[in-house]
Design a protein around this motif. Structure first.
Motif, short mmCIF file in Angstrom:
data_model
loop_
_atom_site.label_atom_id
_atom_site.label_comp_id
_atom_site.label_asym_id
_atom_site.label_seq_id
_atom_site.Cartn_x
_atom_site.Cartn_y
_atom_site.Cartn_z
N VAL A 212 0.73 -1.29 0.07
CA VAL A 212 0.08 0.02 -0.07
C VAL A 212 0.76 1.37 0.18
CG1 VAL A 212 -1.82 1.22 1.37
CG2 VAL A 212 -1.94 -1.17 1.01
N LYS A 213 0.60 2.06 -0.97
CA LYS A 213 1.71 3.36 -1.05
C LYS A 213 1.77 3.93 0.12
CE LYS A 213 2.15 7.04 -4.18
NZ LYS A 213 3.50 6.50 -4.63
N GLU A 214 0.81 4.19 1.20
CA GLU A 214 0.94 5.11 2.32
C GLU A 214 2.23 4.47 3.31
OE1 GLU A 214 -2.82 5.58 4.00
OE2 GLU A 214 -3.10 3.55 4.20
N TRP A 215 2.50 3.24 3.01
CA TRP A 215 3.57 2.47 3.84
C TRP A 215 4.90 2.56 3.09
CZ3 TRP A 215 3.21 0.80 8.56
CH2 TRP A 215 1.97 0.63 9.21
N GLU A 216 5.08 3.20 1.95
CA GLU A 216 6.31 3.39 1.13
C GLU A 216 7.41 4.06 2.10
OE1 GLU A 216 5.84 5.32 -2.38
OE2 GLU A 216 5.08 3.18 -3.29
N GLY A 217 6.94 5.25 2.90
CA GLY A 217 7.75 5.95 3.79
C GLY A 217 8.39 5.10 5.05
N SER B 15 12.20 4.28 5.56
CA SER B 15 12.70 5.18 6.68
C SER B 15 14.04 4.36 7.44
CB SER B 15 11.80 5.20 7.85
OG SER B 15 11.22 3.83 8.50
N ASP B 16 14.32 3.11 7.00
CA ASP B 16 15.60 2.58 7.82
C ASP B 16 16.15 1.45 6.76
OD1 ASP B 16 17.06 0.58 9.35
OD2 ASP B 16 15.84 1.12 11.17
N ALA C 132 9.72 -5.10 -0.15
CA ALA C 132 9.20 -4.96 1.30
C ALA C 132 8.43 -6.15 1.26
CB ALA C 132 8.11 -3.61 1.07
N TYR C 133 7.69 -6.88 0.45
CA TYR C 133 7.18 -8.18 0.79
C TYR C 133 8.34 -9.22 0.99
CZ TYR C 133 5.66 -12.87 -0.86
OH TYR C 133 5.27 -14.19 -0.81
N GLU C 134 9.33 -9.04 0.12
CA GLU C 134 10.47 -10.14 0.67
C GLU C 134 10.92 -10.05 2.03
OE1 GLU C 134 13.52 -9.39 -2.42
OE2 GLU C 134 12.03 -10.50 -3.93
N TYR C 135 11.23 -8.80 2.47
CA TYR C 135 11.50 -8.63 3.76
C TYR C 135 10.63 -9.41 5.02
CZ TYR C 135 13.08 -6.13 8.23
OH TYR C 135 13.61 -6.03 9.51
N VAL C 136 9.53 -8.90 4.77
CA VAL C 136 8.41 -9.42 5.84
C VAL C 136 8.36 -10.79 5.67
CG1 VAL C 136 5.94 -9.33 6.45
CG2 VAL C 136 7.33 -7.19 5.69
N ALA C 137 8.35 -11.41 4.10
CA ALA C 137 8.28 -12.92 4.36
C ALA C 137 9.31 -13.62 5.13
CB ALA C 137 8.04 -13.06 2.77
N ASP C 138 10.41 -13.18 4.85
CA ASP C 138 11.92 -13.76 5.45
C ASP C 138 11.77 -13.58 7.01
OD1 ASP C 138 12.82 -14.26 3.09
OD2 ASP C 138 13.95 -12.71 2.91
N LEU C 139 10.92 -12.95 7.53
CA LEU C 139 10.65 -12.87 9.03
C LEU C 139 10.06 -14.07 9.63
CD1 LEU C 139 9.58 -9.26 9.80
CD2 LEU C 139 11.90 -10.12 9.91
N LYS C 140 9.37 -14.80 8.84
CA LYS C 140 8.88 -16.14 9.31
C LYS C 140 9.66 -17.00 9.64
CE LYS C 140 4.03 -15.68 7.49
NZ LYS C 140 2.82 -16.44 6.60
N ASN C 141 9.31 -17.89 10.76
CA ASN C 141 10.42 -18.97 10.99
C ASN C 141 9.94 -20.35 10.00
OD1 ASN C 141 8.28 -20.27 12.16
ND2 ASN C 141 9.32 -19.80 14.39
N THR C 142 10.77 -21.30 10.48
CA THR C 142 10.43 -22.64 9.42
C THR C 142 8.95 -23.05 9.80
OG1 THR C 142 11.47 -23.74 11.22
CG2 THR C 142 13.07 -23.00 9.37
N ALA C 143 8.46 -22.81 10.97
CA ALA C 143 7.23 -23.18 11.26
C ALA C 143 5.98 -22.25 10.52
CB ALA C 143 7.05 -23.50 12.78
N ALA D 53 6.41 -1.03 13.29
CA ALA D 53 5.32 -0.62 12.28
C ALA D 53 4.31 0.38 12.87
CB ALA D 53 4.57 -1.66 11.28
N VAL D 54 3.79 -0.14 14.10
CA VAL D 54 2.85 0.57 14.54
C VAL D 54 3.07 1.87 15.04
CG1 VAL D 54 2.98 -0.42 17.01
CG2 VAL D 54 0.66 0.52 15.99
N ASP D 55 4.33 1.79 15.66
CA ASP D 55 5.29 2.94 16.41
C ASP D 55 5.34 4.14 15.23
OD1 ASP D 55 5.33 2.05 18.79
OD2 ASP D 55 7.53 1.53 18.85
N TYR D 56 5.82 3.68 14.00
CA TYR D 56 5.81 4.67 12.78
C TYR D 56 4.55 5.13 12.51
CZ TYR D 56 7.15 6.48 8.21
OH TYR D 56 7.42 7.28 7.29
#
Length: 572
Positions: free
Chosen positions: A71-76, A80-81, A98-109, A124-127
């Motif tokens: 979603v475009k409003e999340w680009e900033g 930001s980091d 952005a998708y790849e970064y979040v997808a890689d946060l899952k563990n093997t389970a 994310a919620v702090d931002y």
């Protein structure tokens, strides 16, 4: 001519084939998006607002294939980091990274509650809260009991587009396994249900007994009871001000507040507690009346508006910043008074937390109450007169008793180390027909029946001894001591599930039928009898008269003889 005709026929065939493919092929078309998201929780969810904002659009085909678009409003946020790897990217490339970064946060389970994903959700919620002007209004849902009277609670979002959502209940904090209230979930079906993985402020109230902490106990009037209140510091990062955070503790009429003994906090269960500092909280002590409940209040933070304690406002933002999830513990003492309820009702002590629920106002909510229960006991004495048999023959006033509490040195017999329990007679009695006595350290050691029945109350469980100090004139007092044993069973919720009071005769035999009318009353009979038998009758009276006359005659003879001898006379 024939060559032209053949070309036209070939073109027509191609056209027919194309049209056939167009009508017969089944494309992977997107599934219609109109979904609901149900956030389930405990009773503390009731009346609380939950927020949800989409981070990725999600398209899902009939064959199960899915695709995500940022979603475009999340680009900033992603730019930001540098750790997100998106700072130099734009458009589709940024969305893919952005998708790849979040997808890689899952563990093997594939567990979305891993530490790394939990940390990302918190970031994310702090931002989002810090850059609220750059985002659209989040969806909101309010927790309710669903269905009504079911004891289950949920907040339901409806008419959602498919997507990957950041879900956050403001004013809550993490639980024991995660340090944030923020959650990330896929809404990729018509109805999605999730459990809220955070907690609103709650209070845990307990009675301290030695090294144990319990929800229910027994005590004697005059005893000092120690209580603790514990709660977690909420996450205040979403707030410009935090109004307010307070323990509100309601004491039943039989509990008299003494003092706060400590206010401490600790980072986690493995950290030692340290004093919070008396400038960081305000105590409003209850006013004891003995006729109604009273309220103890501990407000945290700095007072910003003075007035009635119930409407005072305290700002806890500065105090709670950087202390999310810390444990606050308040310890205080009370005295169980003569206004305590006996057996059939518990002396309750209920506590809750009042806390800020809206970042934009001073609106507050409150937690579910946590309750402790203290019980005290009593028994009656029914004094009766009797004759040579063992039957009661009517009420008997004027008997005097003492009651001792066993010291524990010898539970099978009364001994001199057992201590007298002092009592104060009350002017009114909840036990019809009984003189009513309550334990009182400044009271009397003796109890006297004004009619025949007396009732003593305010006793802890344990062993006691009844002594009859004196009986009414003309009656024989009870020999020895009657043993009274009070025992109870209290469950994990603090409820009294059973209690017994047994009486044992001085000879060691149980007294059957001692309890009647649920008053736990023992009947004690004083006996009187006929006069003891006397020796002799009419004949003995005659002999006695003759004997007295003979003794008198002999005495006269002896005196006359002594006189004659003294005069030189001779007598026979």
């Amino acid at each position: 001519m024939h060559k032209v005709a053949r070309k036209m026929a070939a073109l027509l065939a191609v056209l027919v084939l194309a049209v056939g493919v167009f009508f017969t092929a089944t494309p992977a078309m997107a599934v219609e998006e109109n979904a609901s998201l149900v956030v389930k929780g405990s009773e503390q969810l009731n009346g609380k607002e939950i927020y949800a904002l989409k981070m990725f659009d999600l398209t899902k085909s009939t064959d199960g294939a899915t695709a995500y678009t940022l979603v475009k409003e999340w680009e900033g946020f992603f730019k930001s980091d540098a750790k997100y790897g998106c700072q130099s990217l734009e458009g589709e490339a940024l969305s893919r990274k952005a998708y790849e970064y979040v997808a890689d946060l899952k563990n093997t389970a594939g567990d979305e509650a891993t530490t790394t994903l939990s940390t990302f959700a918190s970031e994310a919620v702090d931002y989002l809260l810090a850059h609220a002007e750059d985002f659209s209004e989040p969806k909101t849902a309010t927790g309710t009991e669903t269905p009504a009277s079911s004891g289950t609670y949920a907040a339901t979002f409806t008419d959602l587009d498919y997507g990957y959502y950041l879900v956050y209940p403001l004013g809550s904090t993490g639980n024991g396994t995660r340090d944030t209230y923020a959650m990330l979930y896929n809404v990729d079906e018509a109805s999605v249900e999730i459990d809220m993985k955070s907690e609103y402020p709650t209070v845990d109230k307990e009675i301290v007994e030695g090294d144990d902490a319990v929800s229910g106990n027994t005590a004697q009037i005059g005893d000092t009871l120690t209580f603790t209140l514990t709660a977690k510091v909420p996450d205040v990062s979403a707030y410009d001000e935090y109004y307010q955070f307070a323990f509100v503790d309601t004491l039943s009429k039989g509990l008299k507040f003494n003092s706060i003994t400590s206010v401490q906090w600790a980072e986690n269960e493995n950290s030692p507690f340290s004093d919070m500092g008396d400038t960081n909280y305000t105590v409003t002590s209850p006013s004891y009346t003995g006729t109604s409940a009273s309220e103890l209040r501990i407000d945290f933070g700095t007072k910003t508006q003075a007035g009635d304690p119930a409407t005072d406002i305290y700002n806890a933002l500065t105090l709670f910043q950087n202390h999310k999830g810390w444990t606050i513990k308040v310890t205080y003492t009370v005295t169980l008074t003569e206004a305590a309820l006996v057996v059939d009702e518990a002396n309750t002590n209920s506590a809750k937390v009042e806390f800020t629920t809206d970042p934009d106002s001073t609106g507050t909510g409150s937690s579910t109450e946590d309750i402790t229960k203290t019980y005290t006991f009593g028994f009656g004495i029914d004094k009766q007169k009797g004759d040579t048999d063992d039957a009661a023959d009517g009420p008997l006033a004027g008997a005097v008793f003492k009651i001792y509490k066993d010291s524990g040195t010898d539970a099978s017999n009364w001994d001199s180390s057992d201590t007298v329990v002092k009592f104060k007679q009350q002017t009114t009695s909840p036990k019809k027909g009984y003189d009513y006595y309550t334990v009182d350290a400044n009271g009397s050691e003796t109890l006297t029946t004004t009619t025949n029945k007396l009732y003593v109350c305010g006793l802890d469980e344990g062993i006691y001894w009844i002594e009859e100090v004196s009986a009414p004139s003309g009656y024989n007092k009870m020999a020895g001591y009657i043993k009274v044993e009070i025992s109870s069973t209290i469950d994990g919720n603090g409820d009294l599930t059973d209690h017994t009071i047994t009486f044992t005769d001085p000879d060691g035999s149980p007294i059957s039928g001692a309890t009647h009318k649920n008053d736990h009353t023992i009947q004690i009979i004083n006996k009187t009898g006929s006069l003891l038998p006397e020796t002799g009758g009419v004949g003995t009276v005659i002999f006695t008269v003759v004997g007295v006359a003979a003794i008198a005659g002999g005495t006269v003879w002896y005196v006359n003889r002594r006189r004659a001898t003294a005069n030189g006379e001779h007598t026979a």
